[in-house]
Design a protein around this motif. Sequence first.
Motif, mmCIF file in Angstrom:
data_model
loop_
_atom_site.group_PDB
_atom_site.id
_atom_site.type_symbol
_atom_site.label_atom_id
_atom_site.label_comp_id
_atom_site.label_asym_id
_atom_site.label_seq_id
_atom_site.Cartn_x
_atom_site.Cartn_y
_atom_site.Cartn_z
ATOM 1 N N UNK A 1 0.840 -1.210 0.000
ATOM 2 C CA UNK A 1 0.000 0.000 0.000
ATOM 3 C C UNK A 1 0.864 1.244 0.000
ATOM 4 N N UNK A 2 1.907 1.265 0.822
ATOM 5 C CA UNK A 2 2.777 2.439 0.898
ATOM 6 C C UNK A 2 3.498 2.661 -0.430
ATOM 7 N N UNK A 3 3.942 1.579 -1.053
ATOM 8 C CA UNK A 3 4.606 1.703 -2.355
ATOM 9 C C UNK A 3 3.634 2.239 -3.392
ATOM 10 N N UNK A 4 2.409 1.720 -3.370
ATOM 11 C CA UNK A 4 1.403 2.176 -4.326
ATOM 12 C C UNK A 4 1.104 3.660 -4.147
ATOM 13 N N UNK A 5 1.003 4.095 -2.907
ATOM 14 C CA UNK A 5 0.738 5.513 -2.642
ATOM 15 C C UNK A 5 1.884 6.390 -3.150
ATOM 16 N N UNK A 6 3.115 5.880 -3.041
ATOM 17 C CA UNK A 6 4.278 6.675 -3.432
ATOM 18 C C UNK A 6 4.465 6.732 -4.941
ATOM 19 N N UNK A 7 4.181 5.614 -5.619
ATOM 20 C CA UNK A 7 4.471 5.524 -7.052
ATOM 21 C C UNK A 7 3.237 5.785 -7.905
ATOM 22 N N UNK A 8 2.056 5.402 -7.396
ATOM 23 C CA UNK A 8 0.851 5.768 -8.121
ATOM 24 C C UNK A 8 0.079 4.661 -8.801
ATOM 25 N N UNK A 9 0.424 3.383 -8.546
ATOM 26 C CA UNK A 9 -0.363 2.285 -9.095
ATOM 27 C C UNK A 9 -1.122 1.598 -7.978
ATOM 28 N N UNK A 10 -2.075 0.732 -8.361
ATOM 29 C CA UNK A 10 -2.858 0.001 -7.378
ATOM 30 C C UNK A 10 -1.981 -1.027 -6.658
ATOM 31 N N UNK A 11 -2.171 -1.242 -5.347
ATOM 32 C CA UNK A 11 -1.355 -2.226 -4.613
ATOM 33 C C UNK A 11 -1.416 -3.623 -5.220
ATOM 34 N N UNK A 12 -2.592 -4.004 -5.758
ATOM 35 C CA UNK A 12 -2.733 -5.344 -6.323
ATOM 36 C C UNK A 12 -1.807 -5.543 -7.518
ATOM 37 N N UNK A 13 -1.500 -4.458 -8.233
ATOM 38 C CA UNK A 13 -0.607 -4.568 -9.384
ATOM 39 C C UNK A 13 0.804 -4.918 -8.920
ATOM 40 N N UNK A 14 1.263 -4.296 -7.844
ATOM 41 C CA UNK A 14 2.596 -4.600 -7.321
ATOM 42 C C UNK A 14 2.645 -6.012 -6.731
ATOM 43 N N UNK A 15 1.532 -6.455 -6.150
ATOM 44 C CA UNK A 15 1.483 -7.831 -5.639
ATOM 45 C C UNK A 15 1.677 -8.827 -6.784
ATOM 46 N N UNK A 16 1.025 -8.574 -7.922
ATOM 47 C CA UNK A 16 1.162 -9.468 -9.079
ATOM 48 C C UNK A 16 2.569 -9.427 -9.657
ATOM 49 N N UNK A 17 3.180 -8.239 -9.651
ATOM 50 C CA UNK A 17 4.557 -8.126 -10.134
ATOM 51 C C UNK A 17 5.497 -8.952 -9.262
ATOM 52 N N UNK A 18 5.350 -8.854 -7.944
ATOM 53 C CA UNK A 18 6.267 -9.514 -7.026
ATOM 54 C C UNK A 18 6.019 -11.020 -6.909
ATOM 55 N N UNK A 19 4.825 -11.474 -7.300
ATOM 56 C CA UNK A 19 4.544 -12.908 -7.292
ATOM 57 C C UNK A 19 4.892 -13.556 -8.623
ATOM 58 N N UNK A 20 5.221 -12.719 -9.629
ATOM 59 C CA UNK A 20 5.566 -13.245 -10.943
ATOM 60 C C UNK A 20 4.372 -13.526 -11.827
#
Length: 280
Positions: free
Chosen positions: A34-53
Amino acid sequence: MPVRRVVTGRSQEPRRRYAEELRRLRTTRGLSLRALADAVGWDPSHFRKLESGETPGGPEVAEALDQFYGTPGLLLAMWEMAIGDLTQFIQKYRRYMKLEAEAVSLWHYSASAPPGLLQTAGYAREALATGWIKESELDQQVKARMSRREVLEGDNPPLFRVILSEAVLRTALRDIAAWQEQLEYLVEASERPNITLQVLPFSAGPHGLMNTAVMFLRLTDGRAVAYYENDLRGELVEEYGSVEDLQRRYDAMRDLALPPAESRKFILRMLEVLPCEPST
């Protein structure tokens, strides 16, 4: 010569390595998704999918993260390698699709889901939606999957043998009406002269393809190729020895499966015990 030391236990597969690096950078900073999403501007779920591959995302995300983490060009370069790996997969899959359209016979084992060639639109829609496909792309993906059924139709369709693990028939859709339609379609397909459908019951026990869905294609020149896959990737196998090994596993498993007539009755029993939909 000194023994070469392993300097890292991290993945050497580009897409997975990219996901690992994204997760490492975030956790090193002590950031939540959530904090990363707030800082960069994408939805948290998108970063979760990136980090899970689950997805490599796009170059704009890699560039934004490079700027945020102060790693100019690193993540973008890793993204390009990850996409290159994915491109190789897409090219292999396209080659497989071309061979599938030309095959004179197809043999399939389904470990957890009906084969794409026998899926209804309702099943395809719910299954594809679990892969986080964008809503705007879902209709197109369903349409593309339905078009594959044309391989088994026409004046001279190829012979198709499919073995369904009992797990396929026990994993119902959330939409009961759509699941009923899928089971009915399997029964209808099993009655076509060019299709042989068998069910591998749980009572058959362990076998050589327990976690692997596989398709064998017999080509016009007499060669056989195989394509096996899981939820994340697939592999086209053309080397004779490897195809033969998979074929032996398939043959041994087929000996454990129910005969076609009993398999049809098995699916009909599944239809009989479906729960009734609540009245509106």
